[in-house]
Design an enzyme around this catalytic site. Structure first.
Site, PDB file in Angstrom:
ATOM      1  N   SER A  94      -4.505 -14.022  35.614  1.00  0.00           N
ATOM      2  CA  SER A  94      -3.154 -13.562  35.326  1.00  0.00           C
ATOM      3  C   SER A  94      -2.183 -14.736  35.467  1.00  0.00           C
ATOM      4  CB  SER A  94      -2.812 -12.379  36.243  1.00  0.00           C
ATOM      5  OG  SER A  94      -1.716 -11.652  35.759  1.00  0.00           O
ATOM      6  N   ASP A 210      -7.499  -4.817  28.057  1.00  0.00           N
ATOM      7  CA  ASP A 210      -6.354  -5.305  28.820  1.00  0.00           C
ATOM      8  C   ASP A 210      -5.083  -5.170  27.980  1.00  0.00           C
ATOM      9  OD1 ASP A 210      -4.519  -6.651  30.399  1.00  0.00           O
ATOM     10  OD2 ASP A 210      -5.808  -8.383  30.752  1.00  0.00           O
ATOM     11  N   HIS A 238      -6.999  -5.244  33.203  1.00  0.00           N
ATOM     12  CA  HIS A 238      -6.483  -6.520  33.694  1.00  0.00           C
ATOM     13  C   HIS A 238      -7.247  -7.025  34.927  1.00  0.00           C
ATOM     14  CE1 HIS A 238      -3.545  -9.674  33.499  1.00  0.00           C
ATOM     15  NE2 HIS A 238      -3.144  -9.478  34.751  1.00  0.00           N
TER      16      HIS A 238
END
Length: 269
Positions: A94, A210, A238
């Protein structure tokens, strides 16, 4: 708790576990090192894992001043310097993947192998999340926002079997100003021009389901970073590294020890 001192004098808390080649694990936006709690043990038999609390989180200093992914990368290098680690593997997910891009591009001599998980290049070349996701995360009800975030992180089936606590939805002790500054840092990330300067063999990992960071960003990174390989995890959201750990952790470990190869983009699950 060891601390490194950043170039601007602020203290950056870090944590070391395991033995072997250093592996820096970089968390997502507004999260401290606990982001990795569920899977960190998967890497400790072969690697000396190094995590840190970004400035604004955990036990690190929390200055009320602009943050940036480039600045966070500088803090990572300060931690490596304090450890006396000349080189390390770097695995960022991320926003941590955005930070990892700068570490590898700006300090190629410090990165042995690079893993970019559920991340994007940022800037105008990135594929943004859709309006419905943005609206859900911008809601006024904190409970509804948390529920939306958990839905973006994990599948409903996994959440039903794993009621928490979940360590991927933010450091609960962060000051509000630091949360805003983390959001701005991630939103302003744009490493597109720097990506071709990455020299480390690179693995790009992303879940096909995602929506928080759309999967279309993964092939963009894989094509832009030299010697990058792409691996897609079918059905993962995610937080693929946690829910799909039985696939993701061996995949990353194999890449880090050289057994997975880096011969070019591929996909699999």
């Amino acid at each position: 708790m060891p601390y490194a001192t950043a170039t601007d004098g602020h203290r950056i808390a870090y944590q070391v576990r395991g033995r072997g080649t250093p592996l820096v694990l970089l968390a997502g936006q507004s999260n401290d090192h606990h982001w990795w709690d569920a899977v960190r043990g998967d890497f400790e038999a072969a690697h000396r894992t190094v995590t840190l609390d970004y400035r604004g989180t955990g036990d690190s200093d929390k200055p009320d001043q602009p943050y940036s992914t480039e600045g966070f990368a500088g803090d990572v290098v300060a931690v490596l310097d304090h450890l006396g680690a000349e080189r390390a593997h770097v695995y960022g997910t991320s926003m941590g993947g955005r930070v990892a891009q700068w570490v590898a591009a700006r300090h190629p001599d410090r990165v042995h192998r690079l893993v970019l998980g559920c991340t994007s290049p940022g800037g105008p070349h990135a594929v943004e999340r859709d309006r419905a996701v943005r609206a859900a995360l911008a809601g006024a009800d904190p409970a509804a926002v948390r529920a939306a975030l958990l839905d973006l992180m994990y599948t409903p089936e996994w959440l039903a079997a794993h009621p928490g606590p979940h360590r991927t939805v933010g450091d609960p002790a962060m000051p509000a100003y630091a949360r805003r500054r983390h959001l701005l840092a991630s939103n302003r990330h744009d490493a597109w021009d720097a990506l071709p300067r990455i020299q480390a063999p690179t693995l790009v990992v992303h879940g096909t389901a995602d929506r928080f960071n759309p999967v279309a960003n993964a092939p963009l990174l894989a094509r832009r970073v030299p010697r990058a390989r792409l691996h897609l995890l079918e059905g993962a959201r995610h937080a693929y590294f946690e829910e799909f750990r039985r696939l993701a952790s061996p995949l990353v470990l194999g890449f880090l020890d050289g057994s997975a190869g880096v011969a070019g983009p591929s996909a699999g699950g």
